[in-house]
Motif scaffolding. Structure first.
Motif, PDB file in Angstrom:
ATOM      1  N   ARG A  67       0.801  -1.248  -0.243  1.00 23.38           N
ATOM      2  CA  ARG A  67       0.086  -0.143  -0.094  1.00 23.38           C
ATOM      3  C   ARG A  67       0.813   1.212   0.133  1.00 23.38           C
ATOM      4  O   ARG A  67       0.754   2.078  -0.713  1.00 23.38           O
ATOM      5  CB  ARG A  67      -0.898  -0.006   1.101  1.00 23.38           C
ATOM      6  N   ARG A  71       1.074   4.245  -2.859  1.00 22.93           N
ATOM      7  CA  ARG A  71       0.854   5.598  -2.719  1.00 22.93           C
ATOM      8  C   ARG A  71       1.987   6.535  -2.949  1.00 22.93           C
ATOM      9  O   ARG A  71       1.659   7.500  -3.545  1.00 22.93           O
ATOM     10  CB  ARG A  71       0.721   5.736  -1.070  1.00 22.93           C
ATOM     11  N   GLY A  74       1.595   7.273  -6.430  1.00 28.30           N
ATOM     12  CA  GLY A  74       0.398   8.239  -6.998  1.00 28.30           C
ATOM     13  C   GLY A  74      -0.891   7.717  -6.971  1.00 28.30           C
ATOM     14  O   GLY A  74      -1.841   8.129  -7.191  1.00 28.30           O
ATOM     15  N   GLN A  76      -4.198   6.054  -5.839  1.00 24.22           N
ATOM     16  CA  GLN A  76      -5.373   6.582  -4.965  1.00 24.22           C
ATOM     17  C   GLN A  76      -6.196   5.427  -4.497  1.00 24.22           C
ATOM     18  O   GLN A  76      -6.477   4.616  -5.498  1.00 24.22           O
ATOM     19  CB  GLN A  76      -6.065   7.763  -5.379  1.00 24.22           C
ATOM     20  N   LYS A  80     -13.955   6.452  -6.375  1.00 25.12           N
ATOM     21  CA  LYS A  80     -13.840   7.557  -7.274  1.00 25.12           C
ATOM     22  C   LYS A  80     -14.476   8.919  -6.648  1.00 25.12           C
ATOM     23  O   LYS A  80     -15.585   8.535  -6.300  1.00 25.12           O
ATOM     24  CB  LYS A  80     -14.352   7.152  -8.467  1.00 25.12           C
TER      25      LYS A  80
END
Length: 124
Positions: A67, A71, A74, A76, A80
């Protein structure tokens, strides 16, 4: 039942096995082919419970590392962002087509049509 599903951790597992033993209940783990019958059975279950707990902790560590890497790149997580329906309607009223609206807003063309249809029912 699988051995690692009986308790949350090794201490919990040992407590459950002891409680079952006091009631005269023998637990047999069909997948692993072991049981809590006898001193050796209890020892094997305790050792395997400790190994399962260590493996769960390692999986959690690897997951968290993955994870963090994602991150850092970039990526996410989560849902959404919701579509700004007011902006979509405004673009549509300016005469901009669904393909261009979809491109500008970063959504699919089908989503544009779906939202316009929903808004049409609300405006009537």
């Amino acid at each position: 039942m699988k051995l690692d599903r009986l308790g949350r951790d090794t201490v919990d597992m040992v407590a459950l096995v002891k409680e079952f033993d006091n009631m005269g209940v023998v637990v047999k783990f069909m997948d692993d082919g072991i049981s809590t019958e006898g001193a050796m059975g209890k020892m094997v279950v305790t050792i395997l419970a400790a190994v399962a707990q260590a493996e769960r902790a390692r999986i959690l560590e690897r997951t968290n590392e993955g994870r963090e890497e994602a991150r850092a790149k970039g990526i996410q997580f989560g849902r959404k962002p919701t579509v700004d329906r007011d902006k979509l309607l405004e673009l549509h009223q300016e005469g901009i087509g669904a393909t261009e609206i979809a491109s500008q807003m970063g959504i699919g063309r089908a989503t544009v049509y779906k939202i316009l249809k929903e808004l049409e029912f609300k405006l009537d």
